[in-house]
Design an enzyme around this catalytic site. Structure first.
Site, PDB file in Angstrom:
ATOM      1  N   ASP A  67     -39.205   6.098  27.128  1.00  0.00           N
ATOM      2  CA  ASP A  67     -38.557   4.985  27.812  1.00  0.00           C
ATOM      3  C   ASP A  67     -37.110   5.337  28.132  1.00  0.00           C
ATOM      4  O   ASP A  67     -36.582   6.355  27.656  1.00  0.00           O
ATOM      5  CB  ASP A  67     -38.671   3.673  27.021  1.00  0.00           C
ATOM      6  CG  ASP A  67     -38.302   3.824  25.555  1.00  0.00           C
ATOM      7  OD1 ASP A  67     -37.675   4.826  25.187  1.00  0.00           O
ATOM      8  OD2 ASP A  67     -38.641   2.908  24.778  1.00  0.00           O
ATOM      9  N   ASN A 136     -40.070  -6.586  16.386  1.00  0.00           N
ATOM     10  CA  ASN A 136     -41.057  -7.549  16.903  1.00  0.00           C
ATOM     11  C   ASN A 136     -42.391  -6.869  17.233  1.00  0.00           C
ATOM     12  O   ASN A 136     -43.245  -7.447  17.885  1.00  0.00           O
ATOM     13  CB  ASN A 136     -40.508  -8.250  18.156  1.00  0.00           C
ATOM     14  CG  ASN A 136     -40.198  -7.274  19.284  1.00  0.00           C
ATOM     15  OD1 ASN A 136     -40.461  -6.068  19.164  1.00  0.00           O
ATOM     16  ND2 ASN A 136     -39.661  -7.774  20.387  1.00  0.00           N
ATOM     17  N   HIS A 138     -42.722  -4.073  19.046  1.00  0.00           N
ATOM     18  CA  HIS A 138     -42.806  -3.376  20.337  1.00  0.00           C
ATOM     19  C   HIS A 138     -43.010  -1.877  20.144  1.00  0.00           C
ATOM     20  O   HIS A 138     -42.607  -1.306  19.135  1.00  0.00           O
ATOM     21  CB  HIS A 138     -41.590  -3.668  21.233  1.00  0.00           C
ATOM     22  CG  HIS A 138     -40.294  -3.074  20.784  1.00  0.00           C
ATOM     23  ND1 HIS A 138     -39.157  -3.826  20.622  1.00  0.00           N
ATOM     24  CD2 HIS A 138     -39.923  -1.804  20.492  1.00  0.00           C
ATOM     25  CE1 HIS A 138     -38.151  -3.033  20.244  1.00  0.00           C
ATOM     26  NE2 HIS A 138     -38.601  -1.798  20.156  1.00  0.00           N
ATOM     27  N   GLU A 143     -42.948  -4.882  25.181  1.00  0.00           N
ATOM     28  CA  GLU A 143     -42.532  -5.994  24.328  1.00  0.00           C
ATOM     29  C   GLU A 143     -43.670  -7.003  24.207  1.00  0.00           C
ATOM     30  O   GLU A 143     -44.590  -7.009  25.048  1.00  0.00           O
ATOM     31  CB  GLU A 143     -41.323  -6.697  24.979  1.00  0.00           C
ATOM     32  CG  GLU A 143     -40.085  -5.830  25.130  1.00  0.00           C
ATOM     33  CD  GLU A 143     -39.213  -5.826  23.874  1.00  0.00           C
ATOM     34  OE1 GLU A 143     -39.707  -6.140  22.769  1.00  0.00           O
ATOM     35  OE2 GLU A 143     -38.024  -5.509  24.010  1.00  0.00           O
TER      36      GLU A 143
HETATM   37  C1  F6R Z   1     -37.062   4.118  21.433  1.00  0.00           C
HETATM   38  C2  F6R Z   1     -38.100   3.095  21.524  1.00  0.00           C
HETATM   39  C3  F6R Z   1     -38.152   1.928  20.603  1.00  0.00           C
HETATM   40  C4  F6R Z   1     -37.638   2.212  19.187  1.00  0.00           C
HETATM   41  C5  F6R Z   1     -37.668   0.945  18.335  1.00  0.00           C
HETATM   42  C6  F6R Z   1     -37.131   1.202  16.941  1.00  0.00           C
HETATM   43  O1  F6R Z   1     -37.204   5.105  22.445  1.00  0.00           O
HETATM   44  O2  F6R Z   1     -38.929   3.154  22.363  1.00  0.00           O
HETATM   45  O3  F6R Z   1     -39.480   1.479  20.544  1.00  0.00           O
HETATM   46  O4  F6R Z   1     -38.415   3.208  18.613  1.00  0.00           O
HETATM   47  O5  F6R Z   1     -36.898  -0.042  18.947  1.00  0.00           O
HETATM   48  O6  F6R Z   1     -35.806   1.614  17.027  1.00  0.00           O
HETATM   49  P1  F6R Z   1     -34.997   2.094  15.739  1.00  0.00           P
HETATM   50  O7  F6R Z   1     -35.569   3.400  15.316  1.00  0.00           O
HETATM   51  O8  F6R Z   1     -33.567   2.255  16.210  1.00  0.00           O
HETATM   52  O9  F6R Z   1     -35.150   1.032  14.712  1.00  0.00           O
END
Ligand code: F6R
Length: 247
Positions: A67, A136, A138, A143
């Site tokens: 992403d 959440n 995702h 999402e």
């Molecule tokens: C990052 C991504 C997100 C993160 C998720 C957890 O490229 O796609 O899904 O993996 O938000 O983020 P952290 O590791 O910062 O808690």
């Protein structure tokens, strides 16, 4: 789903870097789709150290990002391109032709989605899809929603994710409201999926993942219940009250 429980983020980094290296040993031309975020940083640090210490040939591996924020200059300090370049691609001296990164500044984001889908079509599927876990549930920027886009798409970032990511920006206003994200079709086609989570803030989402069995767009990670090769690597804090059940 297979769970690996680690003492702390450092041990998680050690274990996940070995899983990545195992994949590259198995297929030196692996196509890896890898995340940003705080959780994978120890894994990337170990990976870089080991590749250098072992003089490991990583030159045939291709890297994709799953992403990218929309609307940031590509060299913005919070773009996912900058993150992956600094954490993984530059230290490993990955050549430009093996870096398949989404472009945050494409003035035509829809065209960027099509371009990314073509890149994925050329390889058919990722050998390894790795991600963190959103509070959440995702996965990438898929999402909680009423339906999912199958392929790379423009995603609205939920308010709760923007708030969680605001720690990387000087204010919430600066956190982009949209991103480009790979879709569930390409995630599910990946040959192997590794998810990582550390810290007590992730304990509720892990509890929900373990205690419920349904598959629903309200809880995107639940779709991974249908994949046959998912490894979830957690530290003890992320296990929360499920620690006994998981060990
Ligand atoms: C990052 C991504 C997100 C993160 C998720 C957890 O490229 O796609 O899904 O993996 O938000 O983020 P952290 O590791 O910062 O808690």
């Amino acid at each position: 789903m297979k769970f690996i429980i680690c003492e702390n983020p450092a041990e998680l980094g050690e274990i996940v870097s070995e899983l990545i290296l195992d994949q590259i040993r198995y297929n030196p031309s692996s196509k890896l789709c890898i995340p940003t975020g705080s959780t994978p940083i120890p894994a990337y640090q170990h990976l870089v150290q080991k590749v250098k210490a072992l003089d490991f040939d990583i030159s045939h591996v291709h890297f994709y990002n799953l992403d990218e924020y929309l609307g940031l200059p590509r060299d913005h300090e919070q773009s996912y391109q900058t993150f992956l370049s600094q954490q993984v691609l530059d230290p490993l001296e990955i050549k430009a032709s093996h870096r398949h990164l989404l472009r945050s500044d494409n003035p035509n984001p829809q065209e960027e989605c099509i371009r990314n889908n073509k890149e994925i079509d050329e390889i058919k599927c990722f050998d390894l899809f790795m991600d963190g876990i959103g509070e959440n549930g995702h996965i990438a920027f898929n999402e909680p929603a009423t339906y999912f886009e199958a392929r790379t798409h423009i995603a609205d970032i939920s308010e709760s994710t923007r708030i969680a990511n605001a720690r990387f920006f000087s204010s919430l206003d600066e956190v982009p409201k949209q991103a480009i994200s790979v879709g569930f079709e390409d995630i599910m086609k990946s040959k192997m999926i590794i998810l990582v989570a550390t810290g007590a803030k992730k304990a509720p989402v892990i509890k929900k993942l373990i205690s419920e069995t349904n598959i629903t767009c309200d809880f995107p990670i639940s779709f991974l219940r249908m994949h046959n090769n998912v490894t979830i690597v957690l530290d003890k804090l992320a296990c929360g009250s499920c620690l006994d059940q998981l060990t």
